[in-house]
Design an enzyme around this catalytic site. Sequence first.
Site, PDB file in Angstrom:
ATOM      1  N   GLU A 296      32.402 -26.206 -14.261  1.00 23.62           N
ATOM      2  CA  GLU A 296      30.965 -26.488 -14.305  1.00 23.62           C
ATOM      3  C   GLU A 296      30.343 -25.829 -15.541  1.00 23.62           C
ATOM      4  O   GLU A 296      30.835 -24.824 -16.040  1.00 23.62           O
ATOM      5  CB  GLU A 296      30.331 -25.915 -13.029  1.00 23.62           C
ATOM      6  CG  GLU A 296      28.825 -26.047 -12.914  1.00 23.62           C
ATOM      7  CD  GLU A 296      28.273 -25.305 -11.713  1.00 23.62           C
ATOM      8  OE1 GLU A 296      27.275 -25.766 -11.147  1.00 23.62           O
ATOM      9  OE2 GLU A 296      28.834 -24.251 -11.334  1.00 23.62           O
ATOM     10  N   LYS A 353      25.233 -33.401  -8.909  1.00 26.11           N
ATOM     11  CA  LYS A 353      25.309 -32.393  -7.849  1.00 26.11           C
ATOM     12  C   LYS A 353      24.285 -32.678  -6.754  1.00 26.11           C
ATOM     13  O   LYS A 353      23.100 -32.887  -7.028  1.00 26.11           O
ATOM     14  CB  LYS A 353      25.074 -31.006  -8.452  1.00 26.11           C
ATOM     15  CG  LYS A 353      25.303 -29.842  -7.487  1.00 26.11           C
ATOM     16  CD  LYS A 353      25.145 -28.512  -8.226  1.00 26.11           C
ATOM     17  CE  LYS A 353      25.479 -27.325  -7.343  1.00 26.11           C
ATOM     18  NZ  LYS A 353      25.353 -26.048  -8.078  1.00 26.11           N
ATOM     19  N   CYS A 404      30.507 -26.612  -7.334  1.00 29.95           N
ATOM     20  CA  CYS A 404      30.161 -25.247  -6.958  1.00 29.95           C
ATOM     21  C   CYS A 404      29.578 -25.156  -5.549  1.00 29.95           C
ATOM     22  O   CYS A 404      30.286 -25.231  -4.559  1.00 29.95           O
ATOM     23  CB  CYS A 404      29.197 -24.675  -8.011  1.00 29.95           C
ATOM     24  SG  CYS A 404      28.894 -22.900  -7.868  1.00 29.95           S
TER      25      CYS A 404
END
Length: 544
Positions: A296, A353, A404
């Site tokens: 990321e 995301k 994440c």
Amino acid sequence: MVVPTVNTRHREQPDGSVTGRRRVRVPAAAVWLRMAVAIAAGVTVYWASPPRNLWWLVPLAFAGFAAVVHGRRARSGAGYGLLFGLAYLLPLLGWLLDFLGTQFGPWPWLGVATAEALFFGLAGAGMARVSRLPAAPVWMAAVFVGAELLRSTVPFGGFPWGRLAFTQAGGALLPIAALGGAGMVTFAVALLGAALAEFGRRVPHVRRTPRTLLAPTMAAVVPIVAALAATPLVTAEANAGTARVAVIQGDAPNIGLGLLHEDEVLYRNHIRAAEKLVADVRSGRLPRPDLVILPEQVGSWGPARNDPALDRIASRLGVPLVVGGLARSADGELSNRILQWDPQEGATDEYVKQHLVPFAEKIPMRSVAGVVSPFVQRFPQDMVPGDDPGVFETGPARLGVGLCYDVAFGDVFRGATRAGATLLAVPTNNAWYGRSEMSYQQLAMTRLRTVEHSRAAVVAATSGVSAIVQPDGTVTRQTRQFTAQTLMAEVPLRSTLTPATRLGPIPTWTVSALGAAAVGVALWRHRRRAAGAPPGATCEGVGQ
């Protein structure tokens, strides 16, 4: 805590009248003892959490918590639950202090831990209420699952960090994830713990009523039988081929908040590591991978998605790259994305995301949030979340991706697996948190997701911990923190769907609804007893 009371029996007077119940003060030592047990239980759950593999301590610790709240009033259960939550979360979230403490002091860490501990207080209140019902361990466990689900949802999208399920990544109860996901693993841990507490409570009465231990014994056996029944679902065998995956960890400076202004350093480090991989492959020192995964926050792109360095690396390797970074759309919206870089076409598929980190990627109460968050200045506008699962066609693999914080939530990889992913990937940037336990806590979540969906997973972290995780949750390759390393491994691809993938959140919502219904029944019984009590009588058998 308020001063506890217990009630004596009605006392018959010489004239035949019956007096009201006497209120008797319980020694304060009993309250202090229960407080100490609640705190010790919370600390034990933390100590059993990753990177330590002491999963078996968690049911025992929960047994202590369940014993403390059993038979108590709701307000007392809430107080003990709050202590349990604080004792668990304060050390668990210590990486927040490492991250923000130098500039903002302990307040962000204390604030987050306290806010989340309130949900443990809610669980304690509900568990206290239902502890008087028949089959109490079942209802106590269901209430705890409901409180955990609630804190994974609100406020600001929820914060699932510290779910009991995430302590079981190396444990005997992990196979239950393949049946019902993280929620059912939490239920199994809580049921086992509550059953052990009930067993201990009944032991003194076993001579008088020998069968009294039968019910808690059966309740304790249920999670064990469920885990054994789910074991055939847990396998590392490939049934859709294999893929050779390279994972690049380019490293980052260990400077905490200083990374806010070091985007170029992250980019250079990972481009350099990727170019070294190209040189190793072209010289024959390493075999050619089928795909390459970078972490990321490596790149930063405008609407055109231009990146000559990534173009060059993908072209020379001849395989697709998967890389995370910040991207702006044509209308100026900012998002955290994963892009696939094709050797011929450049940037192609994208994933946005879905779960944004509160007070970082999305900032509630922006006008005052600067007191606790450095990201108010870093990002003048909130990022935009995505809605769609990410599945990339990358050579032999259909790669399901999440970024994440996404891995803490069940919907991201469930959606990708349902959409046909045969392999999962978690690009992440944990360099903010130094050499803390945060990366290992996140890796445990990935391990649970692999079993939940029967897919191998690849974790690509800027500064560690990067890892190769098999579909059975086993970590076969792992990097050190704050080093530049490249992992390469042949990973199994799988296409079958587990019951957890098919059912989604239904088991967790069902158990949570049963817990809420049990609380409702307990309240109804309490009010009915109160309505039938003689004047001056109290209605609870035990106060605090």
